[in-house]
Design a protein around this motif. Sequence first.
Motif, PDB file in Angstrom:
ATOM      1  N   GLN A   1     -13.776   9.172  14.129  1.00  0.00           N
ATOM      2  CA  GLN A   1     -14.815  10.117  14.532  1.00  0.00           C
ATOM      3  C   GLN A   1     -16.151   9.379  14.685  1.00  0.00           C
TER       4      GLN A   1
ATOM      5  N   TYR B   1     -24.205  16.151  14.812  1.00  0.00           N
ATOM      6  CA  TYR B   1     -23.687  16.671  13.536  1.00  0.00           C
ATOM      7  C   TYR B   1     -22.703  17.812  13.779  1.00  0.00           C
TER       8      TYR B   1
ATOM      9  N   ASN C   1     -19.496  16.721  15.639  1.00  0.00           N
ATOM     10  CA  ASN C   1     -18.734  15.924  14.686  1.00  0.00           C
ATOM     11  C   ASN C   1     -17.941  16.833  13.737  1.00  0.00           C
ATOM     12  N   LEU C   2     -18.634  17.773  13.101  1.00  0.00           N
ATOM     13  CA  LEU C   2     -17.986  18.643  12.130  1.00  0.00           C
ATOM     14  C   LEU C   2     -16.918  19.513  12.761  1.00  0.00           C
TER      15      LEU C   2
ATOM     16  N   THR D   1     -13.843  17.637  14.185  1.00  0.00           N
ATOM     17  CA  THR D   1     -13.023  17.174  13.059  1.00  0.00           C
ATOM     18  C   THR D   1     -12.238  18.328  12.456  1.00  0.00           C
TER      19      THR D   1
ATOM     20  N   GLY E   1     -17.665  14.716   6.339  1.00  0.00           N
ATOM     21  CA  GLY E   1     -18.703  15.143   7.270  1.00  0.00           C
ATOM     22  C   GLY E   1     -19.634  16.166   6.659  1.00  0.00           C
TER      23      GLY E   1
ATOM     24  N   GLY F   1     -23.071  14.648   5.322  1.00  0.00           N
ATOM     25  CA  GLY F   1     -24.014  15.122   6.343  1.00  0.00           C
ATOM     26  C   GLY F   1     -25.167  15.925   5.796  1.00  0.00           C
TER      27      GLY F   1
ATOM     28  N   ASN G   1     -21.888   9.223   7.238  1.00  0.00           N
ATOM     29  CA  ASN G   1     -20.545   9.566   7.681  1.00  0.00           C
ATOM     30  C   ASN G   1     -20.131   8.804   8.940  1.00  0.00           C
ATOM     31  N   THR G   2     -21.023   8.693   9.907  1.00  0.00           N
ATOM     32  CA  THR G   2     -20.725   7.986  11.162  1.00  0.00           C
ATOM     33  C   THR G   2     -21.697   6.816  11.248  1.00  0.00           C
TER      34      THR G   2
END
Length: 279
Positions: free
Chosen positions: A53, A58, A61-62, A65, A82, A86, A251-252
Amino acid sequence: MTDVTILYDSIRWEEKALLEAGKKKNIDIQMVDCKKLAINLEKKPEDYGVVIQRCVSYYRNLHSTAALEGLGVKVINCLNTGVYAGNKLFTHMLLKKFGVPTPDATVAFSKDAALETLDLQGYPRVIKPTVGSWGRLISKLNDRDAAEGIIESRENMYPIYQVHYLEEFVQRPPRDIRAIMVGDKIVAAIYRISKHWKTNMALGGVAEPCKVTQEMEEMCIKANHAVEGDIVGVDLMESDEKGLVVHEVNNTTEYKNTVRVCEVDIPSLMLDYALGVKK
């Protein structure tokens, strides 16, 4: 058959490096632009392999996922990571639970409550949005006038900015540390050095290699476990009072400058880890 899917919404150096590393290692990689993705939540998913990912957004991403994970796809990092990493408040509470030293912090849920606690605790203090990256909307509050102006402006923003996360201003050298975790190992770490109190690379920080100590590695492993991470960036400060403290888990995480100054092939290590998880 796809081995690894790189899910992105913006092609940065990191995503290009993952693709190039995959080509060199003869790994079947597909690049998927999340902005063009529609996931049927009622059907068995396509062949994604393991998803790394990389969405910057944000919310993309969430939600991407959550959708993929719910359909049985392995995503690195998982939804819990995440959510936890996050949000700075969530991260702070989990770090404390896992015994990881952090800067002191308070959360206030109105302008009046924030100003009252600032008067009690004293200045300077740092105000941060609980959700955000690259140092945006993080401000140093030097006195009551500054606090009133900044907090007042946030009272008219999106509701998340009306949750006032107030952190101690840590006395430290003019740098912090970014450690890249792949599984339970720091694969490389850098100092982010700046004359400004913010050290983010996006704001002009300079990177230099940082030697990994046993204390740092043990602390970062705990931080990674706290957010249920696979591949994360852990940010630490060298507090004059407390020693090493963790102030954020990413997270990323970006790693361009870490690769450049440490000469460690982080993209290949990430792909090796993803393939190991797949097996």
